[in-house]
Design a protein around this motif. Structure first.
Motif, PDB file in Angstrom:
ATOM      1  N   LYS A   1      22.261 -31.432  12.803  1.00 29.16           N
ATOM      2  CA  LYS A   1      21.840 -32.765  12.375  1.00 29.16           C
ATOM      3  C   LYS A   1      22.777 -33.826  12.936  1.00 29.16           C
ATOM      4  O   LYS A   1      23.998 -33.645  12.981  1.00 29.16           O
ATOM      5  CB  LYS A   1      21.815 -32.840  10.845  1.00 29.16           C
ATOM      6  CG  LYS A   1      20.649 -32.102  10.215  1.00 29.16           C
ATOM      7  CD  LYS A   1      20.622 -32.302   8.712  1.00 29.16           C
ATOM      8  CE  LYS A   1      19.408 -31.615   8.094  1.00 29.16           C
ATOM      9  NZ  LYS A   1      18.146 -32.283   8.459  1.00 29.16           N
TER      10      LYS A   1
ATOM     11  N   ARG B   1      28.015 -36.610  14.085  1.00 32.32           N
ATOM     12  CA  ARG B   1      28.748 -37.892  14.111  1.00 32.32           C
ATOM     13  C   ARG B   1      29.933 -37.858  13.153  1.00 32.32           C
ATOM     14  O   ARG B   1      31.000 -38.408  13.467  1.00 32.32           O
ATOM     15  CB  ARG B   1      27.799 -39.035  13.765  1.00 32.32           C
ATOM     16  CG  ARG B   1      26.773 -39.329  14.865  1.00 32.32           C
ATOM     17  CD  ARG B   1      26.012 -40.596  14.582  1.00 32.32           C
ATOM     18  NE  ARG B   1      25.178 -40.504  13.390  1.00 32.32           N
ATOM     19  CZ  ARG B   1      23.925 -40.056  13.386  1.00 32.32           C
ATOM     20  NH1 ARG B   1      23.360 -39.633  14.521  1.00 32.32           N
ATOM     21  NH2 ARG B   1      23.227 -40.019  12.272  1.00 32.32           N
TER      22      ARG B   1
ATOM     23  N   ALA C   1      23.799 -36.656  11.768  1.00 29.57           N
ATOM     24  CA  ALA C   1      24.805 -37.172  10.842  1.00 29.57           C
ATOM     25  C   ALA C   1      26.004 -36.234  10.755  1.00 29.57           C
ATOM     26  O   ALA C   1      27.155 -36.688  10.633  1.00 29.57           O
ATOM     27  CB  ALA C   1      24.188 -37.367   9.462  1.00 29.57           C
TER      28      ALA C   1
END
Length: 218
Positions: A185, A190, A187
């Motif tokens: 994913k 990051r 997110a």
């Protein structure tokens, strides 16, 4: 947590958690997912001895068993496993991993029956320390070369996938250490980058397009 045993597509067992509507492993194959994500992309990249491994979410013990079975010959492993919700022996005693992996039943039994909070020798050169603790309360006292991040998914337990958690792990990883997880994913990637990891998106196991490997390059 109440769990229901299931058989995944490669014949290996997993568990279904009704309260989370979540499985412990991919239904496409528990064994092949663990081998692909944590062994091939992680353990096989680290031939040093001794090697210090941290698992977040020990669950069924499959990753620990595969690490024992698939490590380099003569490689010594110090394996720390965090698990807030240990499974009862009535569940773990019925798992078919030992037969499929080709390791004696007694090894998986030792993994689950060994004492908590202290180092235990599971087999020659394989040392296990299980910690029954919430990840948010964990204060690392050691450093690690390899981290298996195998918590339930970000959509089920979002508090486990947060920048403060990634920072704690990053601080506990040795230079050139690796973190592996099945999710890719954006997110998550990051967040790992934010705390300093160099992040790779790798081909995932059957049923998953991608996975994540993060390295601490110093």
């Amino acid at each position: 947590m109440k769990v229901k045993p299931i058989e995944t597509d490669d014949g290996s067992h997993s568990l279904y958690v009704e309260s989370l509507d979540e499985h412990y492993h991919s239904t496409k194959g528990a064994l092949q997912e663990s081998r692909h994500v944590f062994i091939e992309a992680g353990l096989k990249q680290k031939t040093a001895s001794p090697l210090r491994v941290l698992e977040i979410g020990m669950g069924t013990g499959l990753n620990a068993l595969l690490t024992f079975a698939d490590r380099e010959k003569e490689q010594e492993i110090f394996y720390t496993a965090l698990e807030k919700y240990p499974l009862p022996e009535t569940v773990t005693g019925k798992l078919n991993y030992a037969q499929l992996v080709g390791v004696g039943e007694e090894i998986l039994g030792r993994i689950h029956r060994s004492a908590w909070e202290s180092w235990q020798e599971i087999g020659p050169g394989f040392h296990l320390k299980k910690l029954e603790i919430d990840l948010h309360s964990w204060k690392p006292t050691e450093t690690y070369d390899l981290v298996y991040f195998d918590a339930f998914g970000p959509d089920k337990q979002p508090d486990m996938w947060s920048v403060p958690i990634y920072q704690t792990i990053y601080n506990a990883i040795n230079p050139n250490g690796l973190l592996l997880t099945y999710t890719a994913k954006g997110a998550v990637r990051r967040g790992l980058q934010e705390v300093g990891f160099e992040v790779e998106r790798l081909q995932g196991p059957p049923g998953k397009k991608h996975m994540t490997r993060a390295g601490k390059r110093l």
